[in-house]
Design a protein around this motif. Structure first.
Motif, PDB file in Angstrom:
ATOM      1  N   CYS A 142       0.860  -1.179   0.000  1.00  0.00           N
ATOM      2  CA  CYS A 142       0.000   0.000   0.000  1.00  0.00           C
ATOM      3  C   CYS A 142       0.897   1.229   0.000  1.00  0.00           C
ATOM      4  CB  CYS A 142      -0.908  -0.017   1.223  1.00  0.00           C
ATOM      5  SG  CYS A 142      -2.090   1.330   1.238  1.00  0.00           S
ATOM      6  N   CYS A 143       0.562   2.216  -0.830  1.00  0.00           N
ATOM      7  CA  CYS A 143       1.380   3.418  -0.921  1.00  0.00           C
ATOM      8  C   CYS A 143       0.483   4.611  -1.236  1.00  0.00           C
ATOM      9  CB  CYS A 143       2.425   3.242  -2.020  1.00  0.00           C
ATOM     10  SG  CYS A 143       3.619   4.593  -2.126  1.00  0.00           S
ATOM     11  N   VAL A 144       0.788   5.758  -0.627  1.00  0.00           N
ATOM     12  CA  VAL A 144       0.100   7.000  -0.957  1.00  0.00           C
ATOM     13  C   VAL A 144       0.964   7.730  -1.975  1.00  0.00           C
ATOM     14  CG1 VAL A 144      -0.765   9.207  -0.105  1.00  0.00           C
ATOM     15  CG2 VAL A 144      -1.022   7.137   1.287  1.00  0.00           C
ATOM     16  N   LEU A 145       0.393   7.957  -3.151  1.00  0.00           N
ATOM     17  CA  LEU A 145       1.110   8.628  -4.236  1.00  0.00           C
ATOM     18  C   LEU A 145       0.612  10.063  -4.363  1.00  0.00           C
ATOM     19  CD1 LEU A 145       0.943   5.776  -6.910  1.00  0.00           C
ATOM     20  CD2 LEU A 145       2.832   6.306  -5.357  1.00  0.00           C
ATOM     21  N   GLN A 146       1.538  10.988  -4.642  1.00  0.00           N
ATOM     22  CA  GLN A 146       1.208  12.392  -4.814  1.00  0.00           C
ATOM     23  C   GLN A 146       1.539  12.823  -6.234  1.00  0.00           C
ATOM     24  OE1 GLN A 146       3.458  14.141  -1.634  1.00  0.00           O
ATOM     25  NE2 GLN A 146       1.921  13.574  -0.102  1.00  0.00           N
ATOM     26  N   ALA A 147       1.186  14.059  -6.562  1.00  0.00           N
ATOM     27  CA  ALA A 147       1.426  14.588  -7.908  1.00  0.00           C
ATOM     28  C   ALA A 147       2.870  14.322  -8.331  1.00  0.00           C
ATOM     29  CB  ALA A 147       1.123  16.078  -7.948  1.00  0.00           C
ATOM     30  N   GLY A 148       3.034  13.743  -9.515  1.00  0.00           N
ATOM     31  CA  GLY A 148       4.351  13.407 -10.044  1.00  0.00           C
ATOM     32  C   GLY A 148       4.751  11.973  -9.792  1.00  0.00           C
ATOM     33  N   ASP A 149       4.093  11.300  -8.838  1.00  0.00           N
ATOM     34  CA  ASP A 149       4.385   9.890  -8.549  1.00  0.00           C
ATOM     35  C   ASP A 149       3.613   8.995  -9.512  1.00  0.00           C
ATOM     36  OD1 ASP A 149       5.866  10.761  -6.356  1.00  0.00           O
ATOM     37  OD2 ASP A 149       4.272  10.367  -4.902  1.00  0.00           O
ATOM     38  N   GLY A 150       4.060   7.768  -9.648  1.00  0.00           N
ATOM     39  CA  GLY A 150       3.394   6.845 -10.550  1.00  0.00           C
ATOM     40  C   GLY A 150       3.392   5.424 -10.030  1.00  0.00           C
ATOM     41  N   TYR A 151       2.755   4.561 -10.778  1.00  0.00           N
ATOM     42  CA  TYR A 151       2.674   3.141 -10.424  1.00  0.00           C
ATOM     43  C   TYR A 151       2.693   2.300 -11.690  1.00  0.00           C
ATOM     44  CZ  TYR A 151      -2.227   3.715 -11.740  1.00  0.00           C
ATOM     45  OH  TYR A 151      -3.381   3.995 -12.437  1.00  0.00           O
ATOM     46  N   TYR A 152       3.045   1.030 -11.520  1.00  0.00           N
ATOM     47  CA  TYR A 152       3.058   0.057 -12.610  1.00  0.00           C
ATOM     48  C   TYR A 152       2.926  -1.310 -11.966  1.00  0.00           C
ATOM     49  CZ  TYR A 152       4.594  -2.326 -16.885  1.00  0.00           C
ATOM     50  OH  TYR A 152       4.664  -3.105 -18.003  1.00  0.00           O
ATOM     51  N   PHE A 153       1.902  -2.093 -12.339  1.00  0.00           N
ATOM     52  CA  PHE A 153       1.735  -3.413 -11.739  1.00  0.00           C
ATOM     53  C   PHE A 153       0.929  -4.334 -12.640  1.00  0.00           C
ATOM     54  CE2 PHE A 153      -1.763  -0.810 -10.170  1.00  0.00           C
ATOM     55  CZ  PHE A 153      -2.873  -1.631 -10.281  1.00  0.00           C
ATOM     56  N   ASP A 154       1.008  -5.614 -12.348  1.00  0.00           N
ATOM     57  CA  ASP A 154       0.241  -6.663 -13.016  1.00  0.00           C
ATOM     58  C   ASP A 154      -1.126  -6.690 -12.334  1.00  0.00           C
ATOM     59  OD1 ASP A 154      -0.969  -9.157 -13.678  1.00  0.00           O
ATOM     60  OD2 ASP A 154       1.003 -10.063 -13.985  1.00  0.00           O
ATOM     61  N   THR A 155      -2.185  -6.434 -13.098  1.00  0.00           N
ATOM     62  CA  THR A 155      -3.519  -6.303 -12.497  1.00  0.00           C
ATOM     63  C   THR A 155      -4.148  -7.636 -12.094  1.00  0.00           C
ATOM     64  OG1 THR A 155      -4.625  -6.296 -14.646  1.00  0.00           O
ATOM     65  CG2 THR A 155      -3.978  -4.149 -13.717  1.00  0.00           C
ATOM     66  N   ARG A 156      -3.435  -8.745 -12.305  1.00  0.00           N
ATOM     67  CA  ARG A 156      -3.939 -10.004 -11.754  1.00  0.00           C
ATOM     68  C   ARG A 156      -3.811  -9.983 -10.232  1.00  0.00           C
ATOM     69  NH1 ARG A 156      -0.694 -13.877 -15.768  1.00  0.00           N
ATOM     70  NH2 ARG A 156       0.817 -12.289 -15.224  1.00  0.00           N
ATOM     71  N   GLN A 157      -2.929  -9.099  -9.737  1.00  0.00           N
ATOM     72  CA  GLN A 157      -2.826  -8.905  -8.294  1.00  0.00           C
ATOM     73  C   GLN A 157      -4.036  -8.071  -7.850  1.00  0.00           C
ATOM     74  OE1 GLN A 157       1.271  -7.860  -6.799  1.00  0.00           O
ATOM     75  NE2 GLN A 157       1.508  -7.389  -8.979  1.00  0.00           N
ATOM     76  N   PRO A 158      -4.694  -8.452  -6.758  1.00  0.00           N
ATOM     77  CA  PRO A 158      -5.825  -7.651  -6.284  1.00  0.00           C
ATOM     78  C   PRO A 158      -5.349  -6.216  -5.997  1.00  0.00           C
ATOM     79  CG  PRO A 158      -5.718  -9.752  -5.133  1.00  0.00           C
ATOM     80  CD  PRO A 158      -4.462  -9.632  -5.941  1.00  0.00           C
ATOM     81  N   HIS A 159      -6.152  -5.240  -6.418  1.00  0.00           N
ATOM     82  CA  HIS A 159      -5.747  -3.853  -6.242  1.00  0.00           C
ATOM     83  C   HIS A 159      -6.942  -2.943  -5.987  1.00  0.00           C
ATOM     84  CE1 HIS A 159      -6.468  -4.582 -10.528  1.00  0.00           C
ATOM     85  NE2 HIS A 159      -6.861  -3.316 -10.601  1.00  0.00           N
ATOM     86  N   ARG A 160      -6.648  -1.748  -5.467  1.00  0.00           N
ATOM     87  CA  ARG A 160      -7.691  -0.795  -5.108  1.00  0.00           C
ATOM     88  C   ARG A 160      -7.093   0.609  -5.108  1.00  0.00           C
ATOM     89  NH1 ARG A 160     -10.327  -0.093   0.852  1.00  0.00           N
ATOM     90  NH2 ARG A 160     -12.010   1.276   0.235  1.00  0.00           N
ATOM     91  N   PHE A 161      -7.904   1.598  -5.466  1.00  0.00           N
ATOM     92  CA  PHE A 161      -7.508   2.998  -5.445  1.00  0.00           C
ATOM     93  C   PHE A 161      -8.455   3.755  -4.509  1.00  0.00           C
ATOM     94  CE2 PHE A 161      -5.995   1.282  -9.363  1.00  0.00           C
ATOM     95  CZ  PHE A 161      -4.830   1.979  -9.675  1.00  0.00           C
ATOM     96  N   ARG A 162      -7.885   4.673  -3.700  1.00  0.00           N
ATOM     97  CA  ARG A 162      -8.722   5.416  -2.755  1.00  0.00           C
ATOM     98  C   ARG A 162      -8.106   6.792  -2.513  1.00  0.00           C
ATOM     99  NH1 ARG A 162      -9.597   4.486   3.511  1.00  0.00           N
ATOM    100  NH2 ARG A 162      -7.438   3.797   3.325  1.00  0.00           N
TER     101      ARG A 162
END
Length: 180
Positions: A142-162
């Motif tokens: 779990c990570c809190v991302l701010q403006a300028g940050d990014g992510y990259y992952f395989d969506t077979r892994q359970p995921h959520r955005f909040r």
């Protein structure tokens, strides 16, 4: 599609000049030009000879549908709006069968999320936070991302955005293959 434009389109799809098609079909290249300009209508026998230059059957030729020109550039008003609860999304480009990438702009108001259940599908996803902040959970991480940050992952892994912040979060994401 009329015979003239159908022939011109098919010739273009095969990357043939009028001369090359005429050579293959054993006809004069001026005849190909006249047919494509709708100046003459070929006999069935002549059309068959020309179509043998591709090769394509007469039935297949008359059932061809011209592929629409795919739009390359999109204004903000061209984006396809989608919504899931409070989360707003705009898809870049229309949904095409066979497309290999989905790019979308997403907006999460304060407190908005993708839902209480984790998402999972078969793709790779990447995103870049443009403004605000977003909590992204991927599997056990779990990570809190701010403006300028990014992510990259395989969506077979359970995921959520909040959005746990006090201002809206805007991000741009891409998935391949598209999951919708």
């Amino acid at each position: 599609m009329e015979l003239a434009e159908r022939l011109k389109w098919l010739r273009g799809r095969h990357g043939l000049t009028q001369r090359e098609l005429a050579r293959r079909a054993g006809v004069n290249n001026s005849l190909i030009s006249q047919i494509e300009q709708a100046a003459v209508n070929p006999s069935v026998a002549t059309l068959k000879r020309i179509l043998d230059g591709f090769p394509i059957t007469m039935g297949a030729f008359f059932s061809l549908e011209q592929e629409p020109v795919r739009q390359c550039f999109f204004r903000q008003q061209d984006l396809l709006p989608m919504q899931s609860g409070e989360v707003q999304m705009w898809l870049l480009g229309p949904l095409h069968r066979g497309h290999k990438l989905a790019l979308q702009r997403e907006r999460y108001p304060p407190g908005a999320d993708t839902g209480p259940e984790m998402l999972s599908n078969e793709a790779e996803e990447a995103g870049l936070v443009l403004s605000g902040e977003i909590e992204v959970t991927v599997g056990e991480q779990c990570c809190v991302l701010q403006a300028g940050d990014g992510y990259y992952f395989d969506t077979r892994q359970p995921h959520r955005f909040r959005n746990i912040g006090k201002v809206p979060c805007e991000l741009v994401s891409a998935a391949t293959p598209p999951t919708f």
